[in-house]
Design an enzyme around this catalytic site. Structure first.
Site, mmCIF file in Angstrom:
data_model
loop_
_atom_site.group_PDB
_atom_site.id
_atom_site.type_symbol
_atom_site.label_atom_id
_atom_site.label_comp_id
_atom_site.label_asym_id
_atom_site.label_seq_id
_atom_site.Cartn_x
_atom_site.Cartn_y
_atom_site.Cartn_z
ATOM 1 C CD GLU A 121 32.672 -1.263 -7.615
ATOM 2 O OE1 GLU A 121 32.528 -1.767 -8.737
ATOM 3 O OE2 GLU A 121 33.762 -0.825 -7.189
ATOM 4 C CG ASP A 146 36.166 1.833 -8.164
ATOM 5 O OD1 ASP A 146 35.300 1.211 -8.802
ATOM 6 O OD2 ASP A 146 37.374 1.559 -8.204
#
Length: 577
Positions: free
Chosen positions: A296, A221
């Site tokens: 990401e 993330d």
């Protein structure tokens, strides 16, 4: 991979070895656990609910399920604020529940990928509490600073003008430590200090712990935020330059400055390469299938490509193709779609896989952004391009955004706004409970309440109804997933072009295998096409699948010289010659 351009047609020849890895050409399914399936009646999804529905994922052809964070958390940002990276959040279950889920996934042949959130922890983390209290082991686990003295007022203020993604200053004063700490997201999400080797080592230990538990990899993330510029010789952090963006006049907004000191620093890529080395070493030591990384990063196209590797060291197996996600919308022309497909395929390093993603938990749903009438067309596109496809839970059904009022909003990104502007910032509408069937609460729970409201259309739009229907969004999705296993879609050449502003046509064919032709009409009117002028087709072709509103049905034979591409319809054909 070989790239050719012939007579205006973009062509890619793929060369995958016969010993390809499990993750290549796969279908990846993002589960938002809080909204997937509630097994214990508290209105919140949980791990046992995921375990219960793994067979559904297997039945629709999913390769691997990626779970949004399931770790112990105060839920300020619904799991992206982690208090303990080694424990399961109690609302989601226990470690035994997690182990049972892993065992069931292994039994039916689905890989499990965990969301790894390395940039920050929760302010309720033991690490942060010890850092606040000056514990020598954790003193520098986070980014702390005394702040600076305002020359006009003589008062202490934040160390720099850095803003949080969730608005307002990214610096928060701590009374106990008498310093500011950095948080690039919510106040309750202090940034970890990756210039401290102890932090780097601890986060590697986290990865090893879950790999040993049986996960097949991680979706990492918020990667661009890992590193900030180091202190200057005066022990200060520099202000970031203003963006001077007329669409962003509010000095409290993240977009008010250019993030040259807080995002995309060179050290970030090295960290990803280190994590790749870790998973490769784990596989070499423990055997089994290759362990896998997805990253990401909402960043520039050039930066996304760096995540693949630097030509010497390998990086992420799947740097999410957010160039496609952020560049394509319901107003995009066929030429723009093709341009961004070509752009990615041309820029990829040798020996890696492309990926295609248009939906996730941070964006409004695909059916709401592109229109319900295009959901099949979009799924046809994502499932028939080379590489792998990522599906957010519910996109296979054509689930749409659910309106969430200001009073019911829980997303911190929206809550930091105001009643007039919150909705555009809110991620809640795409996070509502999965629609399993027409029973109360859409079969998500047997409780009389849910943490976010269920969509009003669940009685007519749900998985069970679509599984029973002879033709539905889900049936089309299942057909496409099966089709991806054909040689022409696994290794076949891609030839693609835009015929005009509305129509995209492309073919996939492996040597000695069937020729498939895909026609996508983004326009609002039907168009008659002579496909024989574009591809080496005979007089007839067979319809493999087509959008729900198409005039054609699966298995129908059509004339290739007078093929009618209906408005907002995608069709997959196979040559009969």
């Amino acid at each position: 991979m070989r790239v050719l351009t012939v007579a205006g047609v973009f062509a890619v020849v793929l060369s995958l070895s016969s010993a390809s890895q499990w993750w290549e050409n796969g279908n990846y399914y993002q589960i938002y656990p809080r909204s997937f399936r509630d097994s214990d009646g508290d209105g919140i999804g949980d791990l046992n609910g995921v375990t219960e529905k793994l067979q559904y994922l297997k039945d629709i052809g999913i390769t691997a399920a990626w779970l949004s964070p399931i770790f112990k958390s105060p839920m300020v940002d619904f799991g992206y604020d982690i208090a303990d990276f080694y424990q399961i959040h109690p609302e989601y279950g226990t470690m035994e529940d997690f182990e049972r889920m892993i065992a069931r996934a292994k039994e039916i042949g689905i890989k499990i990928i965990l969301d790894f959130v390395p940039n920050h922890s929760s302010d309720k983390s033991e690490w942060f509490i010890k850092s606040v209290n000056g514990d020598p082991q954790y003193k520098d686990f986070y980014i702390w600073h005394n702040g600076r003295i305002n020359q006009q007022t003589g008062e202490r203020e934040a160390p720099s003008n850095w803003n949080s993604e969730f608005r307002y200053s990214a610096w928060e004063w701590n009374e106990v430590r008498q310093q500011y700490y950095l948080h690039q997201f919510a106040i309750g999400q202090p940034d970890l200090n990756y210039r401290n080797p102890a932090v780097v080592n601890e986060m590697k230990n986290v990865m090893k712990f879950w790999l040993a538990k049986g996960v097949s990899g991680f979706r990492i993330d918020a990667v661009p935020y890992l590193f900030e510029v180091d202190l200057d010789r005066y022990n200060e952090y520099p202000d970031e330059p203003l963006s001077n963006d007329s669409d962003c006049p509010d000095p409290d907004d993240h977009c008010y400055t250019q993030h040259i000191y807080t995002q995309d620093l060179q050290e970030t890529y090295d960290m990803v390469y280190q994590w790749r080395e870790l998973v490769d070493e784990f596989q070499a030591e423990h055997g089994g299938d290759q362990r896998f990384l997805m990253t990401e990063a909402y960043t520039s196209f050039e930066n996304i490509m760096k995540y693949y590797g630097d030509g010497i060291r390998n990086g992420s197996h799947v740097p999410f193709n957010f160039d496609f996600l952020t560049s394509i919308n319901n107003a995009s022309k066929a030429t723009e779609y093709v341009e961004h497909i070509e752009k990615w395929m041309n820029a990829m390093p040798a020996g890696v896989s492309a990926n295609w993603v248009l939906g996730n938990h941070d964006n409004k749903r695909v059916a709401s952004r592109f229109g319900v009438q295009r959901i099949d067309l979009i799924n046809i596109l994502l499932q028939t391009l080379p590489g792998l496809a990522v599906t957010y839970n519910g996109e296979e059904l054509g689930m749409t955004d659910v309106y969430i009022s200001w009073e019911d909003t829980v997303d911190p990104n929206a809550c930091n706004s105001d009643p007039q502007h919150y909705y555009n910032r809110s991620r809640d509408p795409a996070r509502t409970p999965y629609q399993w069937d027409a029973s109360p609460m859409a079969g998500f729970t047997y409780a009389d309440h849910t943490w976010l409201p269920v969509s009003a259309d669940y009685k007519t739009n749900n998985a069970l109804q679509q599984l029973r229907a002879p033709q539905s969004h889900l049936q089309i999705f299942k057909t496409l997933v099966r089709l991806r296993q054909e040689p022409s879609f696994r290794t076949g050449e891609l030839k693609i072009k835009a015929l005009d502003d509305d129509v995209i046509i492309y073919s996939r064919q492996a040597e000695g295998s069937d020729l498939y032709v895909i026609v996508l009409n983004l326009g609002s009117t039907a168009k008659t096409l002579d496909l024989t002028k574009q591809f080496s087709l005979g007089a007839e072709a067979e319809v493999i699948t087509s959008s729900l509103q198409s005039r054609y049905i699966n298995g129908e034979t059509v004339k290739t010289s007078a093929f009618v591409a209906d408005a907002n319809v995608g069709t997959v054909l196979v040559a009969l010659n």
